[in-house]
Design an enzyme around this catalytic site. Structure first.
Site, mmCIF file in Angstrom:
data_model
loop_
_atom_site.group_PDB
_atom_site.id
_atom_site.type_symbol
_atom_site.label_atom_id
_atom_site.label_comp_id
_atom_site.label_asym_id
_atom_site.label_seq_id
_atom_site.Cartn_x
_atom_site.Cartn_y
_atom_site.Cartn_z
ATOM 1 C CE LYS A 284 -4.262 -1.642 2.155
ATOM 2 N NZ LYS A 284 -5.253 -1.413 3.191
ATOM 3 C CG ASP A 320 -8.137 1.030 3.309
ATOM 4 O OD1 ASP A 320 -9.012 0.220 2.947
ATOM 5 O OD2 ASP A 320 -6.921 0.783 3.248
ATOM 6 C CB THR A 369 6.321 0.202 19.571
ATOM 7 O OG1 THR A 369 6.318 -1.220 19.541
ATOM 8 C CG2 THR A 369 7.725 0.740 19.421
ATOM 9 N N GLY A 454 -15.566 -4.787 11.380
ATOM 10 C CA GLY A 454 -14.580 -4.701 10.302
ATOM 11 C C GLY A 454 -15.159 -5.107 8.960
HETATM 12 P P1 ATR Z 1 -1.252 -3.110 9.858
HETATM 13 O O1 ATR Z 1 -0.859 -2.631 8.503
HETATM 14 O O2 ATR Z 1 -2.267 -4.207 9.852
HETATM 15 O O3 ATR Z 1 -1.637 -2.012 10.761
HETATM 16 P P2 ATR Z 1 1.349 -3.207 11.039
HETATM 17 O O4 ATR Z 1 1.734 -1.984 10.305
HETATM 18 O O5 ATR Z 1 2.336 -4.328 11.136
HETATM 19 O O6 ATR Z 1 0.031 -3.850 10.453
HETATM 20 O O7 ATR Z 1 0.902 -2.779 12.525
HETATM 21 C C1 ATR Z 1 0.495 -3.711 13.462
HETATM 22 C C2 ATR Z 1 -0.038 -2.981 14.679
HETATM 23 O O8 ATR Z 1 -0.479 -3.971 15.612
HETATM 24 C C3 ATR Z 1 1.009 -2.161 15.381
HETATM 25 O O9 ATR Z 1 0.397 -1.067 16.009
HETATM 26 C C4 ATR Z 1 1.535 -3.156 16.423
HETATM 27 O O10 ATR Z 1 2.116 -2.585 17.564
HETATM 28 P P3 ATR Z 1 3.716 -2.271 17.573
HETATM 29 O O11 ATR Z 1 3.883 -1.017 16.786
HETATM 30 O O12 ATR Z 1 4.014 -2.109 19.001
HETATM 31 O O13 ATR Z 1 4.376 -3.460 16.941
HETATM 32 C C5 ATR Z 1 0.253 -3.838 16.821
HETATM 33 N N1 ATR Z 1 0.537 -5.120 17.432
HETATM 34 C C6 ATR Z 1 0.935 -6.238 16.790
HETATM 35 N N2 ATR Z 1 1.126 -7.233 17.686
HETATM 36 C C7 ATR Z 1 0.833 -6.721 18.919
HETATM 37 C C8 ATR Z 1 0.821 -7.245 20.241
HETATM 38 N N3 ATR Z 1 1.139 -8.511 20.485
HETATM 39 N N4 ATR Z 1 0.445 -6.421 21.255
HETATM 40 C C9 ATR Z 1 0.105 -5.147 21.014
HETATM 41 N N5 ATR Z 1 0.101 -4.597 19.780
HETATM 42 C C10 ATR Z 1 0.463 -5.366 18.753
#
Ligand code: ATR
Length: 482
Positions: A284, A320, A369, A454
């Protein structure tokens, strides 16, 4: 033609299979090697029991089949079966030198398909291979294993080089799914469909080939659309767009394209004259630099999920953005939603944060994070915090959006807002659509919150995409995901 591969252990099973799929197929392939040994003797009568043409195949283990007879015995079984009469084609592998089966077939008026299989890749000499196969049989069949978009282009080029050669070109595995659907564009005389259980890797069901993709009705005027991503086969977008095209009698097909790079996909898109495509993970953001024209949303969000052909270039939009807003537009207008927590700071959260900001909703981004939440918050001029502090927001926001990748199958037992206690007045919105009721939404429902799903966002963005693709509204009363 759509060909049903009959993979049952008994003749009876195969007759039932054929009966269940009769509306979707024009021809069938009887896989002698998959029949129980005692059933193989009955196979010679099979054509007399059905009213469509039959291909007879006795596939060796080395070619992905189950026949482990000595070669002489294998050929004898093929000939004995052919002699029962009524078969239309027999499949003989590329390296079978003896011409007895061929002679037997021709004496019975049965056409010969000369086949070649490669489960590892695509042979470097694929063009000469098709050429030599066609000189030794009535139809050349190549079933190979692409691993990239470049491989897919090679397969489509076979038809450019050998247009008038009767052939069947199949790309196996997930990469090859587009070749099975677009078989007519490959110059193939037929495509193989399953009864729902794939006999070969990447096989699409006969039902989907016929009803969803209408693969047998694709012609020179059919507009090709698709979705590019990796992974992509789980995408529900084909279920949105194809039925929409059919309902408005729009001659088009929407195909999933697994891709290794957006650059090479765009070359394929030019080759197939794609009119537009959807973009999903992980392309994307990457796609934006290849677009000649982008909307304000794409510029602001930095990501694009919809691309259409305009004169001399590709134009990118982001549905989106509106797809997310549409289900909550009324609550925003009514003033029921003025503040929001967005959980997550990944790619999906970006469009959401920007959309809410554009509607003057006060946003706080919470992320595991924190630095990522901070970066995004600064970019869009909103607040941010650590996910660990989520309890501080209880009872203080109107909308909570779950925009992390958690809760999605197979992690459906995870809720990133586990500790958060809903007051019951919030609108709870999860962008995860499989399952529909995520753990997050179930907790919100228990507290009495209004739920937003969703699957509705997906449908809304799909409808807008459909409008970009066709210039027509998505048909009313069509709800293919419900
Ligand atoms: P997408 O495009 O689906 O948003 P992404 O860019 O990989 O996918 O983002 C995933 C999101 O889910 C992020 O906000 C991630 O948090 P981090 O930035 O801390 O990685 C969150 N996420 C994924 N696994 C997680 C977990 N186990 N606990 C909390 N947040 C999680």
């Amino acid at each position: 033609m759509i060909c049903l591969t009959l993979s049952g252990p008994t003749i009876e099973d195969n007759l039932l299979d054929l009966e269940a799929n009769k509306d979707f197929v024009d021809i069938c392939e009887l896989r002698l090697d998959l029949l129980n040994p005692e059933e193989q003797a009955k196979a010679s009568t099979f054509p007399s029991l059905v009213n469509i043409p039959v291909i007879l195949t006795l596939r060796r283990v080395s070619d992905g089949g189950k026949c482990n007879l000595q070669e002489k015995a294998r050929r004898s079984l093929l000939m004995e079966t052919l002699k029962g009469g009524g078969f239309s084609y027999v499949d003989i592998e590329d390296d079978v030198k003896k011409s007895d089966v061929e002679e037997c077939a021709h004496s019975l008026g049965v056409k010969v398909i000369r086949s070649f299989h490669d489960f590892e890749g695509i042979p470097a000499d694929i063009f000469s291979k098709v050429h030599s196969l066609s000189s030794r049989g009535d139809v050349a069949k190549i079933a190979v294993t692409p691993h990239s978009i470049a491989d897919i282009m090679t397969l489509f080029r076979v038809n450019e080089e050998l247009k008038d050669t009767p052939k069947i070109i199949i790309g196996m595995g997930q990469w090859g799914v587009c070749t099975r659907i677009l078989y007519k564009k490959m110059g193939s005389i037929l495509t193989f469909g399953s009864n729902g259980v794939a006999v070969a890797p990447g096989m699409v069901s006969a039902r989907d080939l016929k009803l969803l993709y209408r693969a047998d009705r694709i012609n020179d005027n059919t507009g090709i659309y698709g979705i590019v991503g990796n992974p992509v086969m789980h995408s529900l977008s084909p279920l949105i767009h194809n039925p929409g095209f059919h309902r408005i009698n729009y001659n088009a097909v929407y195909v999933p394209f697994l891709s290794d790079s957006i650059r090479s996909f765009l070359t394929l898109a030019e080759m197939l004259r794609l009119r537009g495509f959807s973009v999903t993970v992980p392309f994307k953001v990457d796609v934006v630099r290849f677009l000649g024209n982008i909307t304000r949303e794409v510029k602001q969000i930095g990501s694009c999920n919809t691309v259409v052909r305009v004169p001399n270039m590709w134009k990118g939009t982001n549905t989106d953005f509106y797809g997310f807003l549409n289900p909550i537009e009324k609550e925003i207008e009514d003033g029921r939603i003025t503040s929001a927590l967005v959980l997550g700071a990944g790619g999906a959260a970006k469009a959401i944060v920007w959309a809410l900001k554009m509607r003057s909703v006060k946003v706080t981004i919470l992320n595991r994070t924190v630095s990522k939440a901070e970066d995004m918050a600064k970019l869009y001029g909103v607040a941010y915090d650590s996910m660990d502090n989520i309890k501080n927001y209880e009872g203080k926001v109107d909308l909570v959006v779950q925009a992390t990748s958690l809760g999605l199958y197979p992690n459906e037992d995870v809720n990133p807002a586990e500790d958060f206690e809903f007051s019951g007045k919030e609108v709870a919105y999860d962008i995860v659509y499989a399952p529909k009721y995520t753990k997050f939404l179930r907790a919100a429902e228990k507290a009495g919150c209004t739920l937003k799903f969703g699957i509705d966002m997906l449908m809304e963005q799909g409808k807008l995409q459909f409008e970009s693709f066709t210039g027509y509204h998505y048909p009313k009363n069509l709800d293919p995901l419900s």
